[in-house]
Enzyme design. Sequence first.
Site, PDB file in Angstrom:
ATOM      1  N   TYR A  11       0.823  -1.219   0.000  1.00 15.22           N
ATOM      2  CA  TYR A  11       0.000   0.000   0.000  1.00 15.22           C
ATOM      3  C   TYR A  11       0.859   1.273   0.000  1.00 15.22           C
ATOM      4  O   TYR A  11       0.786   2.086  -0.928  1.00 15.22           O
ATOM      5  CB  TYR A  11      -0.929  -0.055   1.219  1.00 15.22           C
ATOM      6  CG  TYR A  11      -1.757   1.179   1.464  1.00 15.22           C
ATOM      7  CD1 TYR A  11      -2.409   1.834   0.424  1.00 15.22           C
ATOM      8  CD2 TYR A  11      -1.907   1.676   2.753  1.00 15.22           C
ATOM      9  CE1 TYR A  11      -3.192   2.960   0.665  1.00 15.22           C
ATOM     10  CE2 TYR A  11      -2.695   2.786   3.010  1.00 15.22           C
ATOM     11  CZ  TYR A  11      -3.320   3.431   1.965  1.00 15.22           C
ATOM     12  OH  TYR A  11      -4.083   4.537   2.217  1.00 15.22           O
ATOM     13  N   SER A 124       6.581   3.541  12.891  1.00 19.28           N
ATOM     14  CA  SER A 124       5.162   3.760  13.193  1.00 19.28           C
ATOM     15  C   SER A 124       5.004   4.562  14.477  1.00 19.28           C
ATOM     16  O   SER A 124       5.811   4.429  15.407  1.00 19.28           O
ATOM     17  CB  SER A 124       4.497   2.402  13.368  1.00 19.28           C
ATOM     18  OG  SER A 124       3.224   2.545  13.952  1.00 19.28           O
ATOM     19  N   ALA A 125       3.909   5.306  14.550  1.00 18.96           N
ATOM     20  CA  ALA A 125       3.569   6.017  15.789  1.00 18.96           C
ATOM     21  C   ALA A 125       3.261   5.041  16.917  1.00 18.96           C
ATOM     22  O   ALA A 125       3.189   5.449  18.080  1.00 18.96           O
ATOM     23  CB  ALA A 125       2.369   6.927  15.549  1.00 18.96           C
ATOM     24  N   THR A 126       3.118   3.762  16.591  1.00 18.35           N
ATOM     25  CA  THR A 126       2.884   2.772  17.639  1.00 18.35           C
ATOM     26  C   THR A 126       4.058   2.718  18.622  1.00 18.35           C
ATOM     27  O   THR A 126       3.889   2.276  19.753  1.00 18.35           O
ATOM     28  CB  THR A 126       2.583   1.381  17.011  1.00 18.35           C
ATOM     29  OG1 THR A 126       2.000   0.541  17.997  1.00 18.35           O
ATOM     30  CG2 THR A 126       3.811   0.718  16.464  1.00 18.35           C
ATOM     31  N   TYR A 148       3.917  -6.591  16.989  1.00 17.25           N
ATOM     32  CA  TYR A 148       4.146  -5.757  15.810  1.00 17.25           C
ATOM     33  C   TYR A 148       4.851  -4.458  16.221  1.00 17.25           C
ATOM     34  O   TYR A 148       5.867  -4.061  15.649  1.00 17.25           O
ATOM     35  CB  TYR A 148       2.815  -5.437  15.112  1.00 17.25           C
ATOM     36  CG  TYR A 148       2.902  -4.241  14.205  1.00 17.25           C
ATOM     37  CD1 TYR A 148       3.520  -4.335  12.971  1.00 17.25           C
ATOM     38  CD2 TYR A 148       2.399  -2.994  14.612  1.00 17.25           C
ATOM     39  CE1 TYR A 148       3.636  -3.217  12.151  1.00 17.25           C
ATOM     40  CE2 TYR A 148       2.514  -1.886  13.801  1.00 17.25           C
ATOM     41  CZ  TYR A 148       3.131  -1.998  12.571  1.00 17.25           C
ATOM     42  OH  TYR A 148       3.257  -0.887  11.793  1.00 17.25           O
ATOM     43  N   LYS A 152       8.913  -2.667  15.600  1.00 17.48           N
ATOM     44  CA  LYS A 152       9.287  -1.311  15.165  1.00 17.48           C
ATOM     45  C   LYS A 152      10.248  -0.671  16.182  1.00 17.48           C
ATOM     46  O   LYS A 152      11.240  -0.033  15.796  1.00 17.48           O
ATOM     47  CB  LYS A 152       8.044  -0.435  14.981  1.00 17.48           C
ATOM     48  CG  LYS A 152       7.087  -0.932  13.897  1.00 17.48           C
ATOM     49  CD  LYS A 152       7.709  -0.916  12.505  1.00 17.48           C
ATOM     50  CE  LYS A 152       6.753  -1.399  11.430  1.00 17.48           C
ATOM     51  NZ  LYS A 152       7.386  -1.573  10.113  1.00 17.48           N
ATOM     52  N   ASN A 178      -1.753   7.506  10.839  1.00 16.77           N
ATOM     53  CA  ASN A 178      -2.675   6.536  10.222  1.00 16.77           C
ATOM     54  C   ASN A 178      -2.818   6.780   8.717  1.00 16.77           C
ATOM     55  O   ASN A 178      -3.618   7.635   8.304  1.00 16.77           O
ATOM     56  CB  ASN A 178      -4.036   6.612  10.920  1.00 16.77           C
ATOM     57  CG  ASN A 178      -4.005   6.015  12.312  1.00 16.77           C
ATOM     58  OD1 ASN A 178      -3.249   6.471  13.176  1.00 16.77           O
ATOM     59  ND2 ASN A 178      -4.801   4.995  12.543  1.00 16.77           N
ATOM     60  N   ASN A 197      -8.746  -4.828   9.104  1.00 21.06           N
ATOM     61  CA  ASN A 197      -8.561  -4.518  10.523  1.00 21.06           C
ATOM     62  C   ASN A 197      -8.723  -3.031  10.770  1.00 21.06           C
ATOM     63  O   ASN A 197      -9.096  -2.610  11.858  1.00 21.06           O
ATOM     64  CB  ASN A 197      -7.152  -4.904  10.977  1.00 21.06           C
ATOM     65  CG  ASN A 197      -6.911  -6.389  10.872  1.00 21.06           C
ATOM     66  OD1 ASN A 197      -7.668  -7.174  11.411  1.00 21.06           O
ATOM     67  ND2 ASN A 197      -5.872  -6.774  10.150  1.00 21.06           N
ATOM     68  N   ASN A 198      -8.388  -2.238   9.766  1.00 23.49           N
ATOM     69  CA  ASN A 198      -8.306  -0.790   9.963  1.00 23.49           C
ATOM     70  C   ASN A 198      -9.609  -0.100   9.568  1.00 23.49           C
ATOM     71  O   ASN A 198     -10.385  -0.610   8.766  1.00 23.49           O
ATOM     72  CB  ASN A 198      -7.137  -0.210   9.163  1.00 23.49           C
ATOM     73  CG  ASN A 198      -5.822  -0.760   9.646  1.00 23.49           C
ATOM     74  OD1 ASN A 198      -5.167  -1.525   8.946  1.00 23.49           O
ATOM     75  ND2 ASN A 198      -5.442  -0.412  10.862  1.00 23.49           N
TER      76      ASN A 198
HETATM   77  N1  UDP Z   1     -12.006   1.373  14.620  1.00 23.65           N
HETATM   78  C1  UDP Z   1     -13.369   1.106  14.738  1.00 23.65           C
HETATM   79  N2  UDP Z   1     -13.896   0.079  13.986  1.00 23.65           N
HETATM   80  C2  UDP Z   1     -13.136  -0.685  13.133  1.00 23.65           C
HETATM   81  C3  UDP Z   1     -11.747  -0.396  13.028  1.00 23.65           C
HETATM   82  C4  UDP Z   1     -11.218   0.644  13.788  1.00 23.65           C
HETATM   83  O1  UDP Z   1     -14.083   1.764  15.488  1.00 23.65           O
HETATM   84  O2  UDP Z   1     -13.685  -1.608  12.499  1.00 23.65           O
HETATM   85  C5  UDP Z   1     -11.431   2.487  15.389  1.00 23.65           C
HETATM   86  C6  UDP Z   1     -10.297   2.102  16.339  1.00 23.65           C
HETATM   87  O3  UDP Z   1     -10.821   1.713  17.594  1.00 23.65           O
HETATM   88  C7  UDP Z   1      -9.476   3.401  16.391  1.00 23.65           C
HETATM   89  C8  UDP Z   1      -9.662   3.995  14.991  1.00 23.65           C
HETATM   90  O4  UDP Z   1     -10.857   3.372  14.464  1.00 23.65           O
HETATM   91  O5  UDP Z   1     -10.043   4.305  17.324  1.00 23.65           O
HETATM   92  C9  UDP Z   1      -8.501   3.699  14.047  1.00 23.65           C
HETATM   93  O6  UDP Z   1      -8.260   2.310  14.043  1.00 23.65           O
HETATM   94  P1  UDP Z   1      -7.264   1.651  13.001  1.00 23.65           P
HETATM   95  O7  UDP Z   1      -7.274   0.168  13.234  1.00 23.65           O
HETATM   96  O8  UDP Z   1      -7.601   2.117  11.628  1.00 23.65           O
HETATM   97  O9  UDP Z   1      -5.856   2.278  13.367  1.00 23.65           O
HETATM   98  P2  UDP Z   1      -4.977   2.178  14.712  1.00 23.65           P
HETATM   99  O10 UDP Z   1      -5.777   1.504  15.769  1.00 23.65           O
HETATM  100  O11 UDP Z   1      -3.794   1.426  14.309  1.00 23.65           O
HETATM  101  O12 UDP Z   1      -4.668   3.587  15.073  1.00 23.65           O
END
Ligand code: UDP
Length: 339
Positions: A11, A124-126, A148, A152, A178, A197-198
Amino acid sequence: MRVLVSGGAGYIGSHTVIRLVEAGHDVVVVDDFSNAKPTVVGRLEALSGRPIPVHAFDVSDADKTEHLFAHEQIDAVIHFAGFKAVGESVAKPLDYYQNNLDSTFSLLRAMGRHDVRTLVFSSSATVYGAEPQLPMTEDLPTSATNPYGWTKVMIEQVLTDVAAADDRWRIAALRYFNPVGAHASGDIGEDPSGIPNNLMPFVAQVAVGRREKLSVFGDDYDTVDGTGVRDYIHVDDLAAGHVAALDTVNSRSQPMSVWNLGTGQGVSVLQVIKAFERASGRPIPYEVAPRRAGDIAASYADPSKANADLDWRATKTIDDMCADTWRWQSKNPNGYPDA
Ligand code: UDP
């Protein structure tokens, strides 16, 4: 420069390939296509108007990586290749540690042997961990909440130590917030395998009718409307940040640099839903579900270091991000074709 892009079919990698070519660089891609479709390559060639050499193997394979460096002239590397699913990393920690660390070791060794010491790494910001101070600045301590994220943190440490041992290296670790959105053409974009997942790809699949409704993970956070807040950044702004880092890193006096790539703006889940409804003209049905394990309430960058050092800033709004995601999703409802 002739830039090797590991994970260049993925991506963020694919969008960076386009930006590199536009900036006048030559690109060589290495990707094992474990999480990318080969059909992306034809699209990259059509958009960039030139052939893109592609090596199809896993860069954790040290022999194949060495062979590539022995046969291709490479001036710099952007290293995206890696496993990236947080939940899967909890279930399969060894796979994550082995793959993400080995691929980096293999590249660093081959680079050192062939006197290639310019590297931009996909961090990543993680790495700001479970209870970050906001906005996040590069000098905060690093930690993680899942394997994961630890890969990082660990790789950043490896890079710091490698740079400290030999100051001929010029290494940049870019901490992404993000990434969302797609190329303005709608021909390349995010194509997750299975259930996304996202948030943004899930919302896009609801809008196009592939999924019935979105689960909003928690509405009782201490945020503007109770839902999680994130710093969404357009993938094309992110790609431009990589080119800026590559162009800047060699002129810096220190061998290792770290930059946040974000907009500095926090946007809630409900605000993303509203923006996507505006962009697509479609309703996004949702229900509130329990919080997702490991999620934090809010995450957003202080991007001022990247703005100053890289002469770069994110330019695209959440409406732009949703409009481009929708263009990609509606043109390619099932993602890239198999052939
Ligand atoms: N989120 C949600 N439903 C989903 C996927 C994500 O409400 O099906 C929320 C999640 O709890 C977070 C935001 O969306 O507050 C971004 O989540 P994402 O997985 O995209 O990114 P990350 O958690 O890595 O920041």
